[in-house]
Design a protein around this motif. Sequence first.
Motif, PDB file in Angstrom:
ATOM      1  N   GLY A   1       5.682  10.054   3.338  1.00  0.00           N
ATOM      2  CA  GLY A   1       5.917   8.928   2.673  1.00  0.00           C
ATOM      3  C   GLY A   1       5.164   7.680   3.163  1.00  0.00           C
ATOM      4  N   LEU A   2       5.404   7.438   4.322  1.00  0.00           N
ATOM      5  CA  LEU A   2       4.306   6.407   4.949  1.00  0.00           C
ATOM      6  C   LEU A   2       2.937   6.290   4.532  1.00  0.00           C
ATOM      7  CD1 LEU A   2       5.960   5.676   8.292  1.00  0.00           C
ATOM      8  CD2 LEU A   2       6.305   4.755   6.103  1.00  0.00           C
ATOM      9  N   THR A   3       2.468   7.544   4.645  1.00  0.00           N
ATOM     10  CA  THR A   3       0.932   7.856   4.179  1.00  0.00           C
ATOM     11  C   THR A   3       0.778   7.606   2.731  1.00  0.00           C
ATOM     12  OG1 THR A   3       0.678   9.504   6.085  1.00  0.00           O
ATOM     13  CG2 THR A   3      -0.945   9.483   4.168  1.00  0.00           C
ATOM     14  N   GLY A   4       1.826   7.822   1.932  1.00  0.00           N
ATOM     15  CA  GLY A   4       1.537   7.644   0.568  1.00  0.00           C
ATOM     16  C   GLY A   4       1.609   6.077   0.396  1.00  0.00           C
ATOM     17  N   LEU A   5       2.341   5.493   0.942  1.00  0.00           N
ATOM     18  CA  LEU A   5       2.744   3.831   0.955  1.00  0.00           C
ATOM     19  C   LEU A   5       1.290   3.237   1.158  1.00  0.00           C
ATOM     20  CD1 LEU A   5       5.920   2.416   1.773  1.00  0.00           C
ATOM     21  CD2 LEU A   5       4.631   2.319  -0.536  1.00  0.00           C
ATOM     22  N   ALA A   6       0.640   3.881   2.339  1.00  0.00           N
ATOM     23  CA  ALA A   6      -0.724   3.417   3.020  1.00  0.00           C
ATOM     24  C   ALA A   6      -1.720   3.456   2.182  1.00  0.00           C
ATOM     25  CB  ALA A   6      -0.842   4.060   4.401  1.00  0.00           C
ATOM     26  N   VAL A   7      -1.615   4.712   1.279  1.00  0.00           N
ATOM     27  CA  VAL A   7      -2.910   4.975   0.272  1.00  0.00           C
ATOM     28  C   VAL A   7      -2.590   4.170  -0.999  1.00  0.00           C
ATOM     29  CG1 VAL A   7      -3.436   6.843  -1.227  1.00  0.00           C
ATOM     30  CG2 VAL A   7      -2.927   7.568   1.070  1.00  0.00           C
ATOM     31  N   ALA A   8      -1.243   3.840  -1.583  1.00  0.00           N
ATOM     32  CA  ALA A   8      -1.244   2.879  -2.362  1.00  0.00           C
ATOM     33  C   ALA A   8      -1.644   1.530  -1.945  1.00  0.00           C
ATOM     34  CB  ALA A   8       0.301   2.946  -2.789  1.00  0.00           C
ATOM     35  N   CYS A   9      -1.369   1.066  -0.770  1.00  0.00           N
ATOM     36  CA  CYS A   9      -1.745  -0.170  -0.241  1.00  0.00           C
ATOM     37  C   CYS A   9      -3.145  -0.421  -0.435  1.00  0.00           C
ATOM     38  CB  CYS A   9      -1.384  -0.585   1.081  1.00  0.00           C
ATOM     39  SG  CYS A   9       0.452  -0.988   1.187  1.00  0.00           S
ATOM     40  N   GLU A  10      -3.878   0.606   0.114  1.00  0.00           N
ATOM     41  CA  GLU A  10      -5.424   0.526   0.314  1.00  0.00           C
ATOM     42  C   GLU A  10      -5.967   0.715  -1.022  1.00  0.00           C
ATOM     43  OE1 GLU A  10      -6.557  -0.651   2.666  1.00  0.00           O
ATOM     44  OE2 GLU A  10      -4.756  -0.338   3.947  1.00  0.00           O
ATOM     45  N   GLY A  11      -5.404   1.449  -2.097  1.00  0.00           N
ATOM     46  CA  GLY A  11      -5.626   1.263  -3.306  1.00  0.00           C
ATOM     47  C   GLY A  11      -5.509  -0.011  -3.997  1.00  0.00           C
ATOM     48  N   PHE A  12      -4.499  -0.780  -3.836  1.00  0.00           N
ATOM     49  CA  PHE A  12      -4.443  -2.226  -4.293  1.00  0.00           C
ATOM     50  C   PHE A  12      -5.601  -2.833  -3.881  1.00  0.00           C
ATOM     51  CE2 PHE A  12       0.178  -1.582  -5.289  1.00  0.00           C
ATOM     52  CZ  PHE A  12       0.075  -1.687  -6.518  1.00  0.00           C
ATOM     53  N   ALA A  13      -5.800  -2.623  -2.464  1.00  0.00           N
ATOM     54  CA  ALA A  13      -6.960  -3.495  -1.772  1.00  0.00           C
ATOM     55  C   ALA A  13      -8.357  -3.506  -2.311  1.00  0.00           C
ATOM     56  CB  ALA A  13      -6.735  -3.521  -0.189  1.00  0.00           C
ATOM     57  N   LEU A  14      -8.595  -1.922  -2.608  1.00  0.00           N
ATOM     58  CA  LEU A  14      -9.703  -1.478  -3.108  1.00  0.00           C
ATOM     59  C   LEU A  14      -9.939  -1.797  -4.553  1.00  0.00           C
ATOM     60  CD1 LEU A  14     -10.476   1.759  -1.160  1.00  0.00           C
ATOM     61  CD2 LEU A  14     -11.526  -0.525  -0.766  1.00  0.00           C
ATOM     62  N   GLY A  15      -8.916  -2.029  -5.346  1.00  0.00           N
ATOM     63  CA  GLY A  15      -8.592  -2.046  -6.855  1.00  0.00           C
ATOM     64  C   GLY A  15      -9.028  -0.378  -7.220  1.00  0.00           C
ATOM     65  N   ASN A  16      -8.432   0.482  -6.899  1.00  0.00           N
ATOM     66  CA  ASN A  16      -8.340   1.878  -7.257  1.00  0.00           C
ATOM     67  C   ASN A  16      -7.015   2.525  -7.811  1.00  0.00           C
ATOM     68  OD1 ASN A  16      -8.326   4.723  -7.358  1.00  0.00           O
ATOM     69  ND2 ASN A  16     -10.433   4.479  -5.901  1.00  0.00           N
ATOM     70  N   GLU A  17      -7.279   2.582  -8.904  1.00  0.00           N
ATOM     71  CA  GLU A  17      -5.659   2.925  -9.790  1.00  0.00           C
ATOM     72  C   GLU A  17      -5.325   4.327  -9.463  1.00  0.00           C
ATOM     73  OE1 GLU A  17      -8.239   1.299 -11.311  1.00  0.00           O
ATOM     74  OE2 GLU A  17      -7.298  -0.498 -12.173  1.00  0.00           O
ATOM     75  N   ALA A  18      -6.235   5.156  -9.182  1.00  0.00           N
ATOM     76  CA  ALA A  18      -5.819   6.542  -8.862  1.00  0.00           C
ATOM     77  C   ALA A  18      -5.011   6.378  -7.438  1.00  0.00           C
ATOM     78  CB  ALA A  18      -6.999   7.552  -8.821  1.00  0.00           C
ATOM     79  N   MET A  19      -5.644   5.690  -6.547  1.00  0.00           N
ATOM     80  CA  MET A  19      -4.919   5.619  -5.360  1.00  0.00           C
ATOM     81  C   MET A  19      -3.717   5.182  -5.285  1.00  0.00           C
ATOM     82  SD  MET A  19      -8.254   4.968  -2.746  1.00  0.00           S
ATOM     83  CE  MET A  19      -7.057   4.260  -1.300  1.00  0.00           C
TER      84      MET A  19
END
Lengths: 286, 95
Positions: free
Chosen positions: A219-237
Amino acid sequence: MEFRSFLIDFTYFAAAVLFLVGLKRMSSPRTARGSLLWAGWGMLLAVLVTFFWPGLPRANLVLIGLAILLGGTLAWYIGRKALPADLPGTIALCNGLGGGAAAAIAAAQLTEGGVHSLTVTFLAALGGLLGAVSFSGSLVAFARLRGRLEKPVRFRSQGQVNAAVLLIAAVFGLMLMGNYPSHTTMTVIFFLLALLGGAMIAVPLVRGDVPVFVSLFNGLTGLAVACEGFALGNEAMIIAGTVVAAAAARLTQLVARGIDRPLGSVLSSAFGGSASTSAETGGATR
Amino acid sequence: MTGFVALYIFTLAAVTGYHIVSGVPASLHMPVVSGASFVNGIVLVGAMVVLGHAETPLEQALGFVAVALAAANAVGGYVVTDRMLAESRSRGRKT
């Protein structure tokens, strides 16, 4: 060029839908068979279409290809060779590597020269913290499920020490936002503290509890992926990461219930809380 | 993307993720944990974008590490999930 961007966005959307369908089907014995193919196609399409991202220099594309070949081949070999009893440990390993990837993305974001908004910097740092904790924690979980470090490591005031390490790491993360573009030394200290904190959470657990933490780190990895997705502007992430984080929250409850352990006491044992003796013996033999 | 749109996406995705796995039977717990871990492999896409846009050697190094780790997550996650699902099927047949 316009069409290319559309195609990439559309493929990312399709990948997100395929992930949802895949996980949904996987969750029921009737449909579990073949469910992985749905998610697998989503992943394959998303990765392939990213090679056509506009404006990437050829040298970097070659590096991307090499890195995928290197990481992919090693992981394929490890996944194939693992004994059936070692599979849970291998889940921890793979998932930890994903957290490490998110942390490396965060490090690249934090050290690069361009100007980001405060929100982007904050989310990049948060994702870096979570990813690094998941990375080291999962690697310790992997080692322990593979029969290394059999005995839990305990010491006095463990809870306070663990909390302090994570807290100081978080403070460093906030300081990175303050004096942006970040100081390299501070970024390094931030990541080292986060890595230390993750490992320290995973050492006091009794071995039977480790699978609960495999799911938690997932779950922590998932949240980290979502955060980086926000930072990169990548909706799939963002979507995939968030779905995994929420699913992992639910799965963590279920796995804890499956081994007859209240989730609260499993979580507190990561901070040195006493694990009951019955769990100590019952968990270890499982 | 405005903050609120991001917040909507986050909330809806979280609710969806929680409910999608709510009814998993015990025999499928670890396979679904593994499957969720495989989905985390989407971080590969972000890593590719970072390495793709890298300009300095430091960025290239970090990007390379990110792509290699993410690819390992995706490929390893797929292989392990595939094996765990097969294992839970054969266990289901035996009982």
